[in-house]
Design an enzyme around this catalytic site. Structure first.
Site, PDB file in Angstrom:
ATOM      1  N   CYS A   1      43.694  96.717  56.618  1.00 46.93           N
ATOM      2  CA  CYS A   1      43.418  97.911  57.416  1.00 46.93           C
ATOM      3  C   CYS A   1      43.420  97.492  58.881  1.00 46.93           C
ATOM      4  O   CYS A   1      42.886  96.434  59.221  1.00 46.93           O
ATOM      5  CB  CYS A   1      42.065  98.493  57.012  1.00 46.93           C
TER       6      CYS A   1
ATOM      7  N   TYR B   1      47.126  96.896  72.984  1.00 47.71           N
ATOM      8  CA  TYR B   1      46.165  96.221  72.119  1.00 47.71           C
ATOM      9  C   TYR B   1      46.591  96.268  70.652  1.00 47.71           C
ATOM     10  O   TYR B   1      46.237  95.369  69.877  1.00 47.71           O
ATOM     11  CB  TYR B   1      44.777  96.846  72.274  1.00 47.71           C
TER      12      TYR B   1
ATOM     13  N   GLU C   1      49.394  95.786  54.308  1.00 46.43           N
ATOM     14  CA  GLU C   1      49.244  96.521  53.063  1.00 46.43           C
ATOM     15  C   GLU C   1      49.852  97.905  53.206  1.00 46.43           C
ATOM     16  O   GLU C   1      49.682  98.568  54.232  1.00 46.43           O
ATOM     17  CB  GLU C   1      47.754  96.613  52.718  1.00 46.43           C
TER      18      GLU C   1
END
Length: 534
Positions: free
Chosen positions: A390, A402, A424
C-alpha cells in the site's frame, strides 16, 4: 351618511368581488399544489435513482450536470440532503447535495433485475423438496468432486508440457500495455540483445507476447485448458472484491485536521461512530491519535512525547527522513496509520492485524519535529515478491515529487535485498500513473546512458535492465510496450529510441529535484522466514 362608492367603482358589486376573491384563492391553491407536487417528486427520489446533478464548481467555470446515482438521503433539522455518486467519475467526488441541485424532471428509476426463468428438469420435478441442509450438502459434494477431478497445476503442466511463459503485462496493469499480435518461430537457446536504432525505420509489427528468461525463445502458442477460477489471496492488503456495502460507499468523516492542514477525505474509513457526527476530527501528526475536539488535542499534546514516528530512522538526507516501523511492535501507530490511509485509498481492504507488515514512513523535518508526508507498507514475507502493499502521499504533499520518491525508495530496498519487486495489484488510478511515470523515467535513464562498444550500437537485455533497476520483468516489458519502444525485427527485439523520446525524458528528469541517495540509506534486510512468527 354612507358613501356611495359605486360612482367611483362602477363595476364593484358582489359578483365581481366574488370573482376577485376566487382568483386569489385559486392562485394560493396553485402555489400550494406546486409545493406539494415538488415534495411528492422529492419523495420519489430514493436510493438507486439516477438523474442529472449540478457538480460543485469554481466560480468562473461553466455549470456541469452529469448523470449521478442517489446513494442515500437524510433529513436533519428540516433540511433534506442527498448523497450522490457521479457516474463515470471517481468516488472521491461523491458528496451531499441539496434538492435545488437536482434536475428531478429527468429522474430515472432503478431497474429491477430480470431473471430468466429456468426450465425445471424431469429429475428435479420428480424429486422431493430439498431442505437447506440437504442443498448445502449437495453443493459441498459437487465442489469436492470437481476439485478432486481437476488435476493440480503442477500435474497439469507435466501432462501438457506447457512452456514457461511471461504473464501479460496488460492484464496486470489494467490493460494499458499494447496487445501482442502474433509470434514467430526462432532458434531456441539463442540469446538476443536489444539493439538501438538512432532513427525509426520501417519495421514489421511488434511481436512482444512472450519474452523468455533469455529474451529469445519463441514458440507457437500452445492451447491451454480452461483454468478454474482463481481464489482471492488471503494475505496482503489487496481487496478481493469490489462488492461494497452501501455504508462503506458514503464518506463518514467530513474533515480532518493533521498538523497545520485541514483535509477533506476522499473515501470511507472505519473510524469510531462518535467521530462521524462531528465536523472536524483532530489527529496528532506524530502518533496519529484521533480526538473529537481541539481542547482534547491540546491536552494530548502535553502528554505525547513523540516528535517523530516510532521505529528506526533508516534514511536521512537534508530534511527528508524515512522510518521503518514494525507492525507487530507498534500496533497502535500502525492501526492509526491504516485508518488515516483508508480515507484516501478506495481499492484496499483494511486489516487490523498489522503484524505481517512493515511500514516505511517518509517525513519532512523542521524545528517542531518530523511531519508525515506519506508512507508505503510491505509484507514481511511476500509469496509473490511484492515490494509494496500500500502506498500513499498525503494530499497536501501531492504533485511535489514525493510520490516518485516513495516508489524510488521501495526499489532501493529491493536492490539491497538483491531481488526484483513489484507493487501489489490492483493499483489505484493515481498509483498506476505514478508507477508508469517512474518506470518510464528509470528505464529511459538507463537506455540513454548506454554507450556503444567497439563502434557498435549499444546492446542490453531485459534481464540486465531488471538487475539494474530491481523492476520486475513484466513491468519492464509493459513499460517498453507502453512507450512503443520495443519492436521485433529480423529475429530479434529492437529498441527504437528517437531523439524526441530523449528530449521528452530530459525535460521530465529536469523536474525531479529530489532523488534517493543510496549512500544515506543505513539498512540491513532481514530474513523473516527464519524468525518464526515475525
Amino acid at each position: 351618511m354612507a358613501a356611495d362608492w359605486s360612482k367611483y367603482f362602477p363595476y364593484t358589486n358582489q359578483t365581481s368581488c366574488f370573482i376577485f376573491y376566487s382568483s386569489l384563492s385559486k392562485m394560493a391553491d396553485d402555489k400550494e399544489n406546486k409545493k406539494i407536487g415538488l415534495k411528492t417528486t422529492l419523495d420519489m427520489v430514493v436510493e438507486g435513482c439516477r438523474l442529472p446533478v449540478k457538480m460543485s464548481i469554481l466560480p468562473n467555470e461553466e455549470e456541469e450536470w452529469p448523470l449521478a446515482e442517489i446513494l442515500s438521503r437524510k433529513e436533519e433539522k428540516g433540511k433534506l440532503e442527498f448523497y450522490v455518486h457521479y457516474i463515470d467519475f471517481n468516488k472521491r467526488l461523491d458528496e451531499w447535495v441539496l434538492p435545488d441541485r437536482l434536475r428531478v424532471e429527468e429522474l430515472q428509476f432503478p431497474r429491477k433485475d430480470q431473471k430468466t426463468p429456468q426450465k425445471q428438469t424431469s429429475s428435479a420435478a420428480n424429486s422431493r423438496p430439498t431442505t437447506p441442509d440437504r442443498e448445502l450438502q449437495e453443493k459441498k459434494t459437487t465442489v469436492d468432486r470437481s476439485e478432486s477431478d481437476s488435476p493440480s497445476p503442477s500435474l497439469l503442466s507435466k501432462k501438457l508440457s506447457l512452456p514457461e511463459q511471461t504473464s501479460s503485462p496488460a492484464a496486470k496493469l489494467g490493460g494499458q500495455g499494447q496487445t501482442p499480435q502474433s509470434q514467430t518461430k526462432s532458434n531456441a537457446g539463442r540469446k538476443r540483445k536489444a539493439i538501438f536504432l538512432d532513427e525509426k525505420q520501417d519495421l514489421p509489427p511488434a511481436y512482444c507476447n512472450s519474452l523468455s528468461s533469455q529474451d529469445s525463445q519463441d514458440a507457437p502458442a500452445t492451447p491451454q485448458p480452461s483454468a478454474p477460477p482463481q481464489q482471492p489471496r488471503q494475505t496482503g492488503s489487496m481487496s478481493s472484491s469490489h462488492d461494497e456495502n452501501i455504508i462503506t460507499r458514503i464518506k463518514n468523516i467530513e474533515t480532518i485536521e493533521l498538523g497545520k492542514y485541514r483535509i477533506k477525505p476522499w473515501y470511507f474509513s472505519p473510524y469510531p461512530p462518535e467521530l462521524t457526527t462531528i465536523s472536524i476530527v483532530f489527529i496528532c501528526e506524530f502518533c496519529l491519535k484521533y480526538v473529537k475536539s481541539r481542547k482534547c488535542l491540546e491536552r494530548h499534546r502535553t502528554k505525547c512525547t513523540l516528535r517523530h514516528p516510532p521505529g528506526n530512522e533508516i534514511y536521512r538526507k537534508s530534511t527528508i527522513s524515512f522510518f521503518e516501523i514494525d507492525g507487530r511492535k507498534n500496533k497502535m501507530y500502525s492501526q492509526n496509520l491504516c485508518l488515516l490511509a483508508k480515507l484516501f485509498l478506495d481499492h484496499k481492504t483494511l486489516y487490523y492485524d498489522t503484524d505481517p507488515f512493515l511500514f516505511y514512513v517518509m517525513t519532512e523535518y523542521d524545528i517542531k519535529g518530523f511531519h508525515i508526508v506519506g508512507f508505503f507498507s510491505k509484507e514481511k514475507e511476500s509469496t509473490e515478491d511484492y515490494n509494496v502493499a500500500c502506498i500513499l502521499t498525503l494530499p497536501p504533499y501531492q504533485r511535489k515529487g514525493y510520490g516518485k520518491l516513495l516508489i524510488e525508495f521501495s526499489y532501493e530496498l529491493s536492490k539491497f535485498e538483491g531481488k526484483t519487486g513489484s507493487p501489489e495489484k490492483p493499483l489505484s488510478d493515481l498509483g498506476l500513473l505514478s508507477y508508469r511515470s517512474y518506470w518510464s523515467q528509470t528505464i529511459l535513464e538507463i537506455l540513454v546512458n548506454l554507450k556503444p562498444e567497439n563502434g557498435e550500437r549499444p546492446q542490453v537485455t531485459i534481464n540486465e535492465i531488471c538487475e539494474l533497476t530491481s523492476i520486475r520483468k513484466e513491468d519492464v516489458i509493459s513499460t517498453l510496450q507502453h512507450l512503443n519502444l520495443i519492436n521485433y525485427y529480423k529475429g530479434q527485439y529492437i529498441i527504437t529510441l528517437s531523439q524526441e523520446s530523449i528530449d521528452t525524458h530530459n525535460r521530465a528528469m529536469a523536474k525531479r529535484k529530489i532523488r534517493i541517495d543510496a549512500k544515506c540509506l543505513h539498512w540491513t534486510p532481514k530474513d523473516w522466514a527464519k524468525r518464526g512468527k515475525w
